[in-house]
Design a protein around this motif. Structure first.
Motif, short mmCIF file in Angstrom:
data_model
loop_
_atom_site.label_atom_id
_atom_site.label_comp_id
_atom_site.label_asym_id
_atom_site.label_seq_id
_atom_site.Cartn_x
_atom_site.Cartn_y
_atom_site.Cartn_z
N ALA A 182 0.83 -1.21 0.00
CA ALA A 182 0.00 0.00 0.00
C ALA A 182 0.86 1.26 0.00
CB ALA A 182 -0.92 -0.01 1.21
N VAL A 183 0.35 2.30 -0.65
CA VAL A 183 1.00 3.61 -0.66
C VAL A 183 -0.06 4.65 -0.34
CG1 VAL A 183 2.22 5.34 -2.02
CG2 VAL A 183 2.71 2.90 -2.38
N ILE A 184 0.17 5.44 0.70
CA ILE A 184 -0.75 6.52 1.07
C ILE A 184 0.05 7.81 1.16
CG2 ILE A 184 -2.39 7.39 2.78
CD1 ILE A 184 -2.88 4.50 3.63
N ARG A 185 -0.37 8.83 0.42
CA ARG A 185 0.32 10.11 0.41
C ARG A 185 -0.67 11.24 0.71
NH1 ARG A 185 4.24 7.36 0.51
NH2 ARG A 185 5.92 7.16 -1.03
N GLN A 186 -0.40 12.01 1.76
CA GLN A 186 -1.13 13.23 2.10
C GLN A 186 -2.64 13.03 1.92
OE1 GLN A 186 0.63 16.71 0.38
NE2 GLN A 186 -0.53 18.11 1.64
N SER A 187 -3.20 12.13 2.68
CA SER A 187 -4.62 11.81 2.57
C SER A 187 -5.24 11.65 3.95
CB SER A 187 -4.81 10.52 1.77
OG SER A 187 -4.34 10.66 0.44
N ILE A 188 -6.55 11.74 4.01
CA ILE A 188 -7.30 11.41 5.21
C ILE A 188 -7.92 10.03 4.97
CG2 ILE A 188 -9.35 11.95 6.58
CD1 ILE A 188 -8.78 14.90 6.08
N VAL A 189 -7.54 9.08 5.80
CA VAL A 189 -8.04 7.71 5.68
C VAL A 189 -8.69 7.34 7.01
CG1 VAL A 189 -7.45 5.31 5.21
CG2 VAL A 189 -6.22 7.14 4.03
N SER A 190 -9.99 7.11 7.00
CA SER A 190 -10.75 6.90 8.23
C SER A 190 -10.63 5.47 8.74
CB SER A 190 -12.23 7.24 7.99
OG SER A 190 -12.38 8.57 7.56
N ASP A 191 -11.09 5.26 9.98
CA ASP A 191 -11.07 3.92 10.58
C ASP A 191 -11.88 2.94 9.73
OD1 ASP A 191 -9.57 4.91 12.63
OD2 ASP A 191 -11.20 4.97 14.10
N GLY A 192 -11.47 1.69 9.80
CA GLY A 192 -12.20 0.64 9.10
C GLY A 192 -11.80 0.47 7.65
N CYS A 193 -10.92 1.35 7.13
CA CYS A 193 -10.49 1.23 5.74
C CYS A 193 -9.44 0.14 5.59
CB CYS A 193 -9.92 2.55 5.24
SG CYS A 193 -11.15 3.86 5.01
N GLU A 194 -9.44 -0.51 4.44
CA GLU A 194 -8.41 -1.48 4.08
C GLU A 194 -7.75 -1.01 2.80
OE1 GLU A 194 -9.51 -5.64 4.20
OE2 GLU A 194 -11.25 -5.15 5.46
N ILE A 195 -6.48 -0.66 2.88
CA ILE A 195 -5.77 -0.09 1.74
C ILE A 195 -4.68 -1.05 1.29
CG2 ILE A 195 -4.58 1.93 0.83
CD1 ILE A 195 -7.38 2.54 1.96
N TYR A 196 -4.84 -1.57 0.08
CA TYR A 196 -3.83 -2.44 -0.52
C TYR A 196 -3.19 -1.79 -1.74
CZ TYR A 196 -6.29 -5.80 2.41
OH TYR A 196 -6.89 -6.43 3.48
N GLY A 197 -3.87 -0.77 -2.30
CA GLY A 197 -3.37 -0.05 -3.46
C GLY A 197 -2.78 1.29 -3.08
#
Length: 426
Positions: free
Chosen positions: A291-306
């Motif tokens: 997973a790659v996350i850049r300068q974002s708001i990601v809330s609880d319960g999310c599943e990020i693989y991309g």
């Protein structure tokens, strides 16, 4: 502030038609914002942070989701035996008579009995669809110091934009001597924010008088000009912090994107002025190995693989491996499948985007059906929309419903085109 010194009347019945498909089934104040919040959370939180513990919420258009969200007011400490939050809907007044709220002031007029029962000295009138933090107790202090009949919160706007607002013309001490609604040649740049404090006996008299003249009684068009003409003392209260009317697709998208900045104009993370919401407990967010996350708001319960870049994700969003999201708002319960690319889109709750879908590509052609709403390159999906695998979708597109490959000629939807299913009009 004593318990009944001031009560708030929060106008939350607006349709928000300029938000297009996002408000087809819910009122504008109930639209998700900033990941885990809804728009109405901001004025409600302002009330409790300002010591205003008696709030009437006036609903009308598609109120179910809004009513469910507010409940009995627990998240905002408004579940009180005396005071607290009260939902005020249009209702039959006697016999067979009854009517919708016809204007902002008419809505307050139809609830005079509720206000009288609470016996306040002052009434705070708010809109339920703006994003800001404001201490109403300081505004009340100003109102009392000036011995005013009405105090109107104002924001300085560029003179070239002043013609879009109700403008308060004032003397050097901010005493209001004239009000102009959307003037062609504005004398001032003090724009009304739609936030008012009234001395109740003065407002009550004005409401009753105007109801006999204007069935669609409105504060800007009728009540404020009438009170001025009657010589009532009115002052402008200058607000110099962040305030945003998220009434269009572009302004809604911009306000969400502003939250992501390293030094945001509007800070959701201040401990001394928290924004409260009715949010279920969720498991922690999970990020996969790649997973790659850049300068974002990601809330609880999310599943990020991309990959997620410069975006706002509400709770329980799943982004599959190989999926790529950029400059987008993804609301709760959405699933973005493998290989999908989402660029500058707003995706409402519960949507499924199939594998290898490409969204937000091509030229910036305004929406053919609604060019005044969808014209800044943002593609919007209504709630619970399903997009089949392999489709390419342009800019300013609107999609609603369970769509299949047969709905997309050559597996494409060009910029400015729409697909609306299940009997929902655009």
């Amino acid at each position: 502030m004593s318990k009944n010194e001031m009560i708030a009347m929060l106008l939350a019945g607006g349709q928000g038609s300029r938000l297009g498909i996002l408000t087809k089934k819910i009122a504008k104040p109930a639209v998700a914002f900033g990941g885990m919040y809804r728009i109405i959370d901001f004025p409600l939180s302002n009330c409790i942070n300002s010591g205003v513990y008696n709030v009437g919420v006036l609903t009308q258009y598609q109120p179910l989701r809004l009513n469910q969200h507010i409940g009995i007011g627990i998240p905002w400490d408004l579940d009180r035996k005396r005071g607290g939050v009260t939902i005020l809907a249009p209702h039959v007044k006697g016999g067979d008579s009854g009517e919708w709220f016809m204007g902002t002031a008419n809505a307050i007029y139809q609830n005079i009995e509720y206000i009288d029962e609470n016996d306040p000295e002052y009434v705070l009138v708010l809109s339920g669809d703006h994003i800001y933090k404001m201490d109403y107790s300081k505004m009340l202090e100003f109102h009392k110091e000036k011995n005013a009949a009405a105090t109107i919160a104002v924001l300085e706007v560029p003179f070239e934009e002043a013609g879009r607002f109700g403008i308060m013309n004032t003397k050097d001490d901010d005493f209001i001597y004239e009000f102009e609604e959307k003037p062609v040649n504005p004398k001032s740049n003090l724009a009304s924010m739609g936030i008012y404090i009234f001395t109740w006996d003065k407002l009550r008299k004005a409401l009753i008088t105007d109801s006999k003249i204007h069935p669609d009684s409105d504060f800007g068009n009728h009540i404020i000009p009438a009170m001025l003409n009657n010589g009532e003392i009115m002052y402008a209260y200058r607000f110099k912090d962040y305030w945003k009317d998220v009434g269009t697709i572009e302004s809604y998208w911009q306000a969400n994107m502003e939250l992501i900045k390293t030094l945001p104009s509007f800070n959701l993370y201040e401990d001394f002025w928290k924004i409260y919401t009715n949010a279920e407990q969720q498991p922690p967010q999970y990020t996969g190995e790649n997973a790659v996350i850049r300068q974002s708001i990601v809330s609880d319960g999310c599943e990020i693989y991309g990959e997620v870049h410069n975006s706002v994700l509400s709770p329980n969003v799943e982004v599959a491996e190989g999926a790529f999201i950029k400059d987008s708002i993804i609301m709760s319960g959405c699933r973005i499948e493998k290989g999908a690319v989402i660029d500058r889109c707003i995706i409402d709750e519960g949507c499924i985007i199939g594998e290898n879908v490409k969204m937000g590509v091509g030229d910036n052609i305004p929406c053919i059906n609604q060019p005044k709403i969808y014209n800044t390159g943002i593609t919007v999906l209504g709630e619970k929309t399903v997009v089949p695998p392999g489709v390419e979708i342009g800019k300013n597109c609107v999609i609603y419903g369970f769509t299949s490959a047969q709905d997309y000629p050559d597996m494409k939807l060009g910029s400015g085109l729409s697909i609306i299913k299940e009997g929902v009009e655009l």
